[in-house]
Design an enzyme around this catalytic site. Structure first.
Site, PDB file in Angstrom:
ATOM      1  N   LYS C  81      -0.767  -7.235  -8.366  1.00 31.60           N
ATOM      2  CA  LYS C  81      -0.489  -5.837  -8.007  1.00 31.60           C
ATOM      3  C   LYS C  81       0.837  -5.761  -7.266  1.00 31.60           C
ATOM      4  O   LYS C  81       1.133  -6.605  -6.414  1.00 31.60           O
ATOM      5  CB  LYS C  81      -1.627  -5.304  -7.133  1.00 31.60           C
ATOM      6  N   SER C 156      -6.330   2.585  -6.749  1.00 23.03           N
ATOM      7  CA  SER C 156      -4.908   2.465  -6.991  1.00 23.03           C
ATOM      8  C   SER C 156      -4.532   1.302  -7.896  1.00 23.03           C
ATOM      9  O   SER C 156      -3.459   1.301  -8.502  1.00 23.03           O
ATOM     10  CB  SER C 156      -4.190   2.296  -5.650  1.00 23.03           C
ATOM     11  N   SER C 180      -9.942   0.611  -4.250  1.00 23.21           N
ATOM     12  CA  SER C 180      -8.850   0.395  -5.214  1.00 23.21           C
ATOM     13  C   SER C 180      -8.966  -0.838  -6.092  1.00 23.21           C
ATOM     14  O   SER C 180      -8.200  -0.989  -7.043  1.00 23.21           O
ATOM     15  CB  SER C 180      -7.516   0.371  -4.479  1.00 23.21           C
TER      16      SER C 180
END
Ligand code: MG
Ligand code: ZN
Lengths: 99, 498, 497
Positions: C81, C156, C180
């Site tokens: 990420k 997210s 997330s």
């Protein structure tokens, strides 16, 4: 009545250093009002004598020893700077006095 | 700036009662910064003592320096404070380019040390200054204002930031309001900062150099009409960077505020800036428009809960308080307040103490360090302690004089040699053959020669003109290359000629 | 060849690599090719680090040839990420304000991946600064759900979840502040695990909400998540909130669970989360999952956590407050974007223009919300009260775990929604994290594991465990997994050419 006024939102934007536009102000004022109205429920919980939790983990006294570690070279420190001069970060003139 | 005519200080203190308060920031002398492993050396090239943490790079995290926590607790203990059993760091949020994260890791409602005091001496009397709190925080970077006339922020066209100083541990020591000092207020303020500096120095946790900014002072001043019960509005004067300035800042604020009040105006609560050059203050940011710092507990750092055993241990090994030590030595040495003061000013307390410990009398030790040696230090513009002579040397020198092996004059010559790196006094004597001639045989013959060489002078002395003996003494001293004891020589001559 | 490799789980690849049947370079190249083939449609990656990944793979192959003792996942590539600092590799957090920033240091997690010999394929897309539940708030455009390109992949961490779901990578790293990792896992049919807060280091993880942020594994199987957990977890002296304890035996627990026996395991159903709030399809799939757990021998009891209903408001006061402070550093002085510096404007104005131009609407909303909640007049009523409620929620968990070993619920109230469906009303977006937020406020571990389909879209079941008992959630999740054949989306390469 709204939980937050347009003026308050403008003040928050100043505090947070956000040059929001007039139309943004209208949008944000509405949205923040909705959010605040719904989170206001938090006040329904009776919690006077409840200790607040600031940290999820109950640790204390986490220290490092006073021993030097390698840092960054001046070049690496300034590499991402939008503007640098004489080994320092350059910024436009400052209006406000230092704290 | 108001152009109001200022009243006289004496007049002001008749009508107004000042209340002062001091906020002192001390930069700790730890090897590394408060929350990262960067070095803290003074005067390094800009941005060479930085890392992701003290540059506030995204993702970096702080870890507290144990030595800084310990130093803060020791300062708190030396100031008779209570040490918190549990406390947290807090974030103080405001935007300023010298703060890499745009918040300062500080302490808010949970300082490490609270409620102490420091006794200070102000001409003969003792003033007890209450300590509100002692807390730990991180220093900011240094901002260079370019293009302005004075290097000040006003008129500057741009600023340059160096983060070497950012993150150095900073201890903030805040007094309680100090009322009732009247005309002495400026002197008390100065005396407090002086004493505080002594205390911190005695702990060895900072070099407390105001000129280098490792000790910085903010002065709060307010006036209230004499007899009135509630305190006036205070102003907070920043960057007061010398002991003299502390005194001047309080004085000039008292005068300024008195002028405002006299003219029926009201003093606004504001930050003011002291100017070394003019000696007065100008208005900064007024507290009414002050930013809301939005303090909250620092989530990246866990609470501090000092182990009581650790605190007790630190308390047990605190050095003797400087003031107590001064009083002790003053009595031991039997010197007057005034003399003690000059010893302090010369920075000779420790030197004299060690010299006495090495066997010299307090008088002799003082005589050397404040006399000959102070003169030498001033000549070469260095600290007394940096002279290439040890208290042991001085004690030995004095011993040799007392033993009659050196005259004061010879001793100075020997000292010369010691300062020149010739080793201990006795070594210098040996290598240079400097010693009082006490071999009476040698002296007898020298005297006989002198009398024989000056028959007419000898005759005068015989006929009672003792003063004439000086010529003969001179001759003998010449013959012995000045190493004879002039007094002894004179006596010998007179006895021979009567 | 590609699908033969990219279809494999990390555990399988690990065996093939150790057996010498494939090389790390082959595995890495296969995944890079897969990214080349499908990411044009998915947009799971913001940056692909082909050279670095292949170089790391070569090093592993060389080491193996030299007979070195290598870790379980050496040679298994991974997608990271874009919120974790990667030395020499751009790190944007999905924000314009950090566009082009190349960190001079590695996050602890990234260091551990490198040390484990795991080639980093690239940086994955995310809602700006991890604020969002759909990845639509990325400044660089949304990521699409491989199950239906008209739908969101969650957020997210939608990038990592989509990449793993579409076999662009066998493993991914996500960060979980309010869900997330788990919510994207649920809506993409993948496994998303949030370890105990403090169990994985935050050093180098660009902070959104410091007291909640927790990095963790994204994978297609529970065992793979555990294997990755083992690599990235453990004490880090650079993170003061890192727990100085050994990593719980997560891999052993996952293997034990896979045997499909849950006899003697007491599982709690959170009353407050069963029934209303969730779509019928979600509830149905969840109930089905519960029945399967019962078939495996688990004992199910209803548990009440009365303060969970205040988790969402508490979260939306605590997280924005911390974010308003954490994001203050983005001011155009030391790194990142600077706009409006025309030589005439003063710094204060340039800073405000920079932040106005650099942050997207959701980030601005949360910064202002947090600034408000921390302000002098409101602190006690909002931030202070939220922290007290946080204590009460923690007590709810502790009381529950006196009765049961783990708690379960649906991971998210609704399946992957259509792009744009919830952007107009921010609060509607916030509801996506209704069930995942409590574990973040408490700090305990939680995992989302696929438990069925609704409207042909994946549904996740969440297993919540006590702090530092991460092994429990892996055991139960692996057991549930053993009752279903793995879900896989239609292959993009074929169906959308
Ligand atoms: Mg301070
Ligand atoms: Zn540093």
């Amino acid at each position: 009545m709204p939980a937050i006024s347009r003026e308050e939102v403008a003040h928050l934007a100043r505090l947070a250093r956000l040059a929001v536009t007039e139309s943004e102000l209208d949008t944000f004022a509405g949205q923040l009002d909705v959010i605040l109205q719904s989170v206001a429920r938090i006040g329904d919980v009776t919690a006077e004598d409840i200790p607040p939790t600031s940290h999820a983990v109950p640790l204390t006294n986490v220290f490092r020893e006073d021993e030097p570690l390698p840092g960054l070279e001046q070049g690496a420190a300034l590499a991402a700077a939008p503007d640098a001069e004489a080994g320092r970060f350059r910024v436009p003139r400052i209006l406000e006095e230092e704290e | 700036m108001s152009t109001m005519a200022l009243p006289s200080f004496d007049d002001v203190v008749v009508r107004y009662e000042p209340v002062i308060g001091l906020e002192v920031h001390v930069e700790l002398g730890t090897r590394t910064k408060m929350f990262c492993g960067c070095r803290t050396d003074f005067g390094a090239e800009p941005n060479t003592q930085v890392c992701p943490v003290c540059l506030g790079l995204p993702g970096s995290l702080p870890v507290a320096n144990r030595a800084a926590i310990e130093a803060t607790i020791r300062i708190g203990l030396a100031l008779h404070c209570d040490i918190a059993s549990w406390c947290r760091f807090a974030r103080k949020n405001y935007f300023y380019p010298d703060m890499p994260k745009n918040f300062q890791i500080s302490q808010y409602d949970e300082p490490l040390c609270t409620d102490g005091y420091l006794d200070v001496d102000v001409d003969g009397q003792t003033v007890r200054v209450g300590i509100e709190r002692v807390h730990l925080e991180e220093d900011t970077g240094k901002t260079l204002h370019v293009g302005g006339a004075t290097g000040r922020i006003h008129g500057a066209t741009e600023s340059l930031v160096d983060y070497n100083r950012a993150g150095i541990p900073l201890v903030e020591i805040v007094t309680k309001p100090i009322p009732g000092t009247g005309a002495l207020a400026p002197v008390v303020a100065r005396a407090y900062v002086t004493e505080l500096r002594e205390v911190v120095r005695s702990l060895g946790v900072s070099d407390v150099r105001m000129e280098q900014g490792s000790l910085r002072c903010d002065v709060n001043t307010s006036l209230q009409p004499v007899g009135s019960s509630e305190w006036g509005t205070r102003s907070e004067t920043k960057n007061v960077n010398s002991l003299r300035s502390v005194e001047r800042a309080v004085r000039s604020e008292m005068l300024r505020q008195a002028a405002v009040l006299d003219s029926g105006g009201r003093v606004v609560q504001e930050t003011r800036h002291f100017h070394e050059d003019t000696g007065d203050t100008t208005s900064g940011r007024s507290k009414e428009t002050a930013t809301d710092y939005r303090y909250f507990p620092e989530p990246d750092l866990v609470p501090i809960a000092p182990d009581p055993a650790w605190v007790a241990e630190l308390k047990a090994v605190l050095p003797e308080p400087p003031r107590q030590r001064r009083h002790r030595l003053r009595t031991e040495w039997g010197v007057s307040d005034h003399d003690m003061q000059s010893i302090l000013n010369a920075g000779a307390v420790g030197l004299i103490e060690t010299t006495v410990a090495a066997g010299a009398s307090p008088e002799a030790a003082r005589k050397w360090w404040l006399g000959e040696l102070s003169r030498r230090a001033n000549e070469s513009g260095i600290e007394l302690g940096s002279l290439p002579v040890t208290p042991q040397h001085v004690a030995e020198l004095q011993r040799l004089i007392d033993a009659g092996r050196l005259t004061d004059k010879l001793a100075r010559t020997v000292l010369e040699g010691v300062l020149a790196g010739g080793g201990s006094p006795s070594e210098v004597m040996a290598t240079r053959g400097l010693e009082v001639v006490s071999d009476t045989g040698a002296l007898e013959s020298a005297v006989a020669e002198a009398i024989a060489a000056n028959p007419d002078v000898a005759e005068k002395v015989r006929s009672g003109k003792v003063a004439a003996a000086g010529v003969l003494v001179g001759a003998v001293m010449k013959a012995t290359r000045g190493q004879a004891d002039a007094r002894a020589v004179r006596e010998l001559i007179i006895s021979k000629l009567s | 060849m590609t699908s033969e490799i990219t279809g494999r789980t990390a555990a399988e690849l690990s065996d093939l690599l150790r057996a010498g049947e494939v090389s790390a370079v082959e595995v890495t190249r296969a995944h890079l090719d897969r990214i080349g083939a499908v990411d044009g449609k998915l947009h799971a990656f913001l940056h692909v680090a082909a050279e670095g990944a292949l170089a790391a793979a070569r090093t592993v192959d060389q080491a193996r040839a030299d007979g070195a003792e290598l870790g379980a996942l050496a040679g298994v590539p991974i997608a990271v990420k874009d919120v974790l600092a990667t030395k020499g590799v751009p790190t944007t957090c999905g924000s314009k304000i950090l566009e082009g920033w190349v960190p001079p240091y590695d996050a602890t997690l990234v260091e551990r991946l490198r040390r484990a010999g795991m080639p980093i394929l690239g940086k994955t897309n995310m809602d700006e600064f991890a604020m969002g539940s759909s990845t639509e708030y990325s400044a660089f455009g949304p990521t699409y759900n491989p199950w239906d390109l008209n739908r969101i992949p969650g957020g997210s961490g939608g990038g990592s979840a989509a990449a793993v779901a579409a076999c662009e990578a066998p493993l991914g790293i996500g960060t979980d502040t309010g869900g997330s990792i788990r919510q994207p896992g649920a809506v993409t049919g993948t496994v998303g695990a949030k370890p105990t807060y403090g169990g994985t280091s935050r050093y180098g993880l660009v902070a959104f909400s410091s007291s909640l942020d927790t990095p963790g594994p994204v994978s297609r199987t529970v065992l793979d998540a555990a294997l990755l957990h083992q690599v990235i977890a453990g004490h880090d002296p650079r993170d003061s909130t890192s727990i100085p304890q050994p990593v719980p035996p997560v891999v052993a627990a996952a293997r034990q669970g896979a045997s499909g026996d849950l006899h003697g395991v007491k599982i709690g159903l959170v009353q407050e989360f069963s029934g209303e709030g969730a779509e019928p399809g979600i509830t149905a799939a969840f109930r089905d999952g519960v029945e399967r757990l019962v078939k495996l021998g688990a004992e199910i009891v209803e548990v009440s956590c009365p303060h969970f209903e205040y988790a969402l408001p508490a979260y939306y006061l605590i997280a924005p407050s911390e974010c308003s402070s954490n994001l203050a550093r983005f001011d155009g002085v030391r790194y990142g974007l600077r706009t409006g510096d025309d030589g005439a404007r003063a710094l204060e104005e340039v800073m405000s223009l920079t932040r106005e131009a650099g942050f997207g609407p959701e980030v601005k909303r949360r910064i202002m919300l947090g600034t408000y909640a921390l302000s002098a007049g409101y602190y006690d009523a909002y931030y202070g009260q939220a922290q007290k409620v946080r204590t009460l929620i923690t007590r709810d968990f502790q009381r529950a775990f006196e009765q049961v070993e783990v708690l379960i619920s649906a991971t998210t109230p609704f399946v992957a929604f259509r792009l744009g469906a919830r952007t107009a009303d921010p609060y509607q977006m916030y509801l996506a994290d209704l069930f995942t937020i409590p574990s973040n406020l408490y700090g305990g571990p939680a995992i989302s594991v696929p438990c069925g389909l609704s409207e042909g879209l994946p549904v996740g079941l969440q297993v919540m465990a006590p702090t530092m008992a991460d092994d429990r959630m892996y055991r139960v999740a692996a057991a549930l997994e053993s009752t279903t054949s793995p879900l896989s989306p239609p292959d993009l390469a074929e169906s959308w050419v």
